[in-house]
Design an enzyme around this catalytic site. Structure first.
Site, PDB file in Angstrom:
ATOM      1  N   ASN A 134       0.869  -1.186   0.000  1.00 50.17           N
ATOM      2  CA  ASN A 134       0.000   0.000   0.000  1.00 50.17           C
ATOM      3  C   ASN A 134       0.903   1.233   0.000  1.00 50.17           C
ATOM      4  OD1 ASN A 134      -1.859   2.008   0.427  1.00 50.17           O
ATOM      5  ND2 ASN A 134      -2.348   1.405   2.536  1.00 50.17           N
ATOM      6  N   TRP A 135       1.020   1.855  -1.161  1.00 52.96           N
ATOM      7  CA  TRP A 135       1.927   3.005  -1.266  1.00 52.96           C
ATOM      8  C   TRP A 135       1.358   4.235  -0.564  1.00 52.96           C
ATOM      9  CZ3 TRP A 135       4.371   3.395  -6.868  1.00 52.96           C
ATOM     10  CH2 TRP A 135       5.030   2.189  -7.166  1.00 52.96           C
ATOM     11  N   LYS A 136       0.085   4.208  -0.237  1.00 55.39           N
ATOM     12  CA  LYS A 136      -0.608   5.388   0.330  1.00 55.39           C
ATOM     13  C   LYS A 136      -0.357   6.604  -0.559  1.00 55.39           C
ATOM     14  CE  LYS A 136       0.020   3.302   4.830  1.00 55.39           C
ATOM     15  NZ  LYS A 136      -0.177   3.409   6.253  1.00 55.39           N
TER      16      LYS A 136
ATOM     17  N   HIS B  48      -9.607   1.035   4.531  1.00 56.47           N
ATOM     18  CA  HIS B  48      -8.353   1.152   5.272  1.00 56.47           C
ATOM     19  C   HIS B  48      -8.599   2.039   6.496  1.00 56.47           C
ATOM     20  CE1 HIS B  48      -4.242   2.295   6.279  1.00 56.47           C
ATOM     21  NE2 HIS B  48      -3.869   1.219   5.613  1.00 56.47           N
TER      22      HIS B  48
ATOM     23  N   GLU C  10      -7.101   4.414   7.665  1.00 51.94           N
ATOM     24  CA  GLU C  10      -6.938   5.854   7.414  1.00 51.94           C
ATOM     25  C   GLU C  10      -8.183   6.424   6.743  1.00 51.94           C
ATOM     26  OE1 GLU C  10      -3.206   5.405   5.385  1.00 51.94           O
ATOM     27  OE2 GLU C  10      -2.328   4.720   7.267  1.00 51.94           O
TER      28      GLU C  10
ATOM     29  N   GLU D 225      -5.905  -5.384  10.169  1.00 51.36           N
ATOM     30  CA  GLU D 225      -4.846  -4.409  10.435  1.00 51.36           C
ATOM     31  C   GLU D 225      -5.127  -3.688  11.756  1.00 51.36           C
ATOM     32  OE1 GLU D 225      -2.771  -3.089   6.623  1.00 51.36           O
ATOM     33  OE2 GLU D 225      -4.554  -1.844   6.809  1.00 51.36           O
TER      34      GLU D 225
ATOM     35  N   GLY E  42       1.974   1.716  10.687  1.00 50.40           N
ATOM     36  CA  GLY E  42       2.909   2.831  10.575  1.00 50.40           C
ATOM     37  C   GLY E  42       3.600   3.198  11.875  1.00 50.40           C
TER      38      GLY E  42
ATOM     39  N   SER F  97       2.948  -2.713  10.242  1.00 51.31           N
ATOM     40  CA  SER F  97       4.406  -2.731  10.420  1.00 51.31           C
ATOM     41  C   SER F  97       5.054  -4.064  10.029  1.00 51.31           C
ATOM     42  CB  SER F  97       4.786  -2.327  11.854  1.00 51.31           C
ATOM     43  OG  SER F  97       4.349  -1.005  12.125  1.00 51.31           O
TER      44      SER F  97
ATOM     45  N   GLY G 283       2.521  -1.352   4.299  1.00 50.74           N
ATOM     46  CA  GLY G 283       2.644   0.068   3.972  1.00 50.74           C
ATOM     47  C   GLY G 283       4.094   0.470   3.789  1.00 50.74           C
TER      48      GLY G 283
HETATM   49  C1  PEP Z   1      -0.958  -0.186   5.745  1.00 47.26           C
HETATM   50  O1  PEP Z   1      -0.772   0.851   5.138  1.00 47.26           O
HETATM   51  O2  PEP Z   1      -1.967  -0.852   5.507  1.00 47.26           O
HETATM   52  C2  PEP Z   1       0.040  -0.616   6.726  1.00 47.26           C
HETATM   53  C3  PEP Z   1      -0.140  -1.742   7.349  1.00 47.26           C
HETATM   54  O3  PEP Z   1       1.109   0.222   6.919  1.00 47.26           O
HETATM   55  P1  PEP Z   1       2.499  -0.181   7.661  1.00 47.26           P
HETATM   56  O4  PEP Z   1       2.952  -1.453   7.045  1.00 47.26           O
HETATM   57  O5  PEP Z   1       3.411   0.981   7.370  1.00 47.26           O
HETATM   58  O6  PEP Z   1       2.201  -0.331   9.102  1.00 47.26           O
END
Ligand code: PEP
Length: 253
Positions: free
Chosen positions: A9-11, A98, A100, A170, A176, A216, A237
């Site tokens: 997931n590049w966000k 997600h 976010e 998640e 993050g 993470s 992410g």
């Molecule tokens: C995500 O963006 O879905 C995510 C899990 O981010 P990260 O891996 O940075 O925690």
């Protein structure tokens, strides 16, 4: 055996040029180094969907996915992107709900049920996200909250249709933050989700649905997490933005 899936997931990161370089580097490393048969998905910002697809060319190991789409099919919704638009570009995966999007854009289970319907109607695969914030985990409400998210978002689907969904668990406190759920915490929650699906649709259906872990994930912890019996890969992410790191995550699948 469920096929493992590793979705990056590049966000809202990378310029187009940086994205092109990243995709091209990972594509090369995957060809040279990855020996497992995990499905790899790059969920990129909307303007990059076609350019990154182009960069990947005929690399059949990797597909491009979107990070969100509208609950509407077309019309006066400035700035939105629809499921038929994604389908017309042959983009077949889309992240929905997600944390976010839930947190900053007010997306709730009712809206996500609608988004799920429109995505499935057009033949796309939703990667449906669920997960609890820290305060809910600390008060032991995580199982209830996550099963409610899954129930309200997905349980209106019939038995054949729910099998077309990918779920991503998640925990919000792990996204993050560098604070990963332990393999045991991930496995326990994935089992709870799968049991909940089995309670409504039966074990055979529940056993077919991929449940990814996100929060993470990195090159150091991917292998242990992905080895859990109910963890079918990851939604990644930060680590998906670095070619070496992401390739090593994929190798853990
Ligand atoms: C995500 O963006 O879905 C995510 C899990 O981010 P990260 O891996 O940075 O925690």
């Amino acid at each position: 055996m469920r096929q493992k899936i590793v979705a990056g997931n590049w966000k809202m990161n990378k310029t187009l040029e940086e994205g092109n370089i990243l995709a091209s580097e990972i594509s090369g490393m995957v060809n040279d180094e990855v020996r497992n048969d995990a499905k790899i998905i790059f969920c990129v910002p909307s303007p990059y969907l076609l350019p990154i697809k182009n960069v990947l060319g005929n690399n059949s190991r990797i597909v491009v996915g979107a990070q969100n789409c509208s609950e509407h099919e077309s019309g006066a919704y400035t700035g939105e992107i629809s499921a038929p638009m994604l389908k017309s570009m042959n983009i077949l995966y889309v992240i929905l709900g997600h944390s976010e999007r839930r947190q900053y854009f007010g997306e709730d289970n009712k809206l996500l049920a609608k988004k799920t319907d429109v995505v499935l109607k057009h033949g796309l695969t939703p990667i449906f996200c669920c997960g609890e914030p820290l305060e809910i985990r600390e008060t032991n409400g995580h199982e209830k909250l996550v099963t409610t998210q899954v129930e309200e978002g997905l349980f209106h689907l019939d038995e054949a249709t729910i099998q077309k969904v990918v779920i991503a668990y998640e925990p919000v406190w792990a996204i993050g933050t560098g604070k990963t759920a332990s393999a045991q915490q991930a496995q326990d929650m994935h089992k709870v989700i799968r049991n909940h699906i089995a309670g409504k649709y039966g074990q055979a259906v529940a056993d077919k649905i991929p449940i990814l872990y996100g929060g993470s994930v990195n090159a150091g912890n991917a292998k242990e997490l992905f080895a859990c019996p109910d963890v079918d890969g990851g939604l990644v992410g930060g680590a998906s933005l670095k070619s070496r790191e992401f390739t090593d995550v994929i190798k853990g699948a």
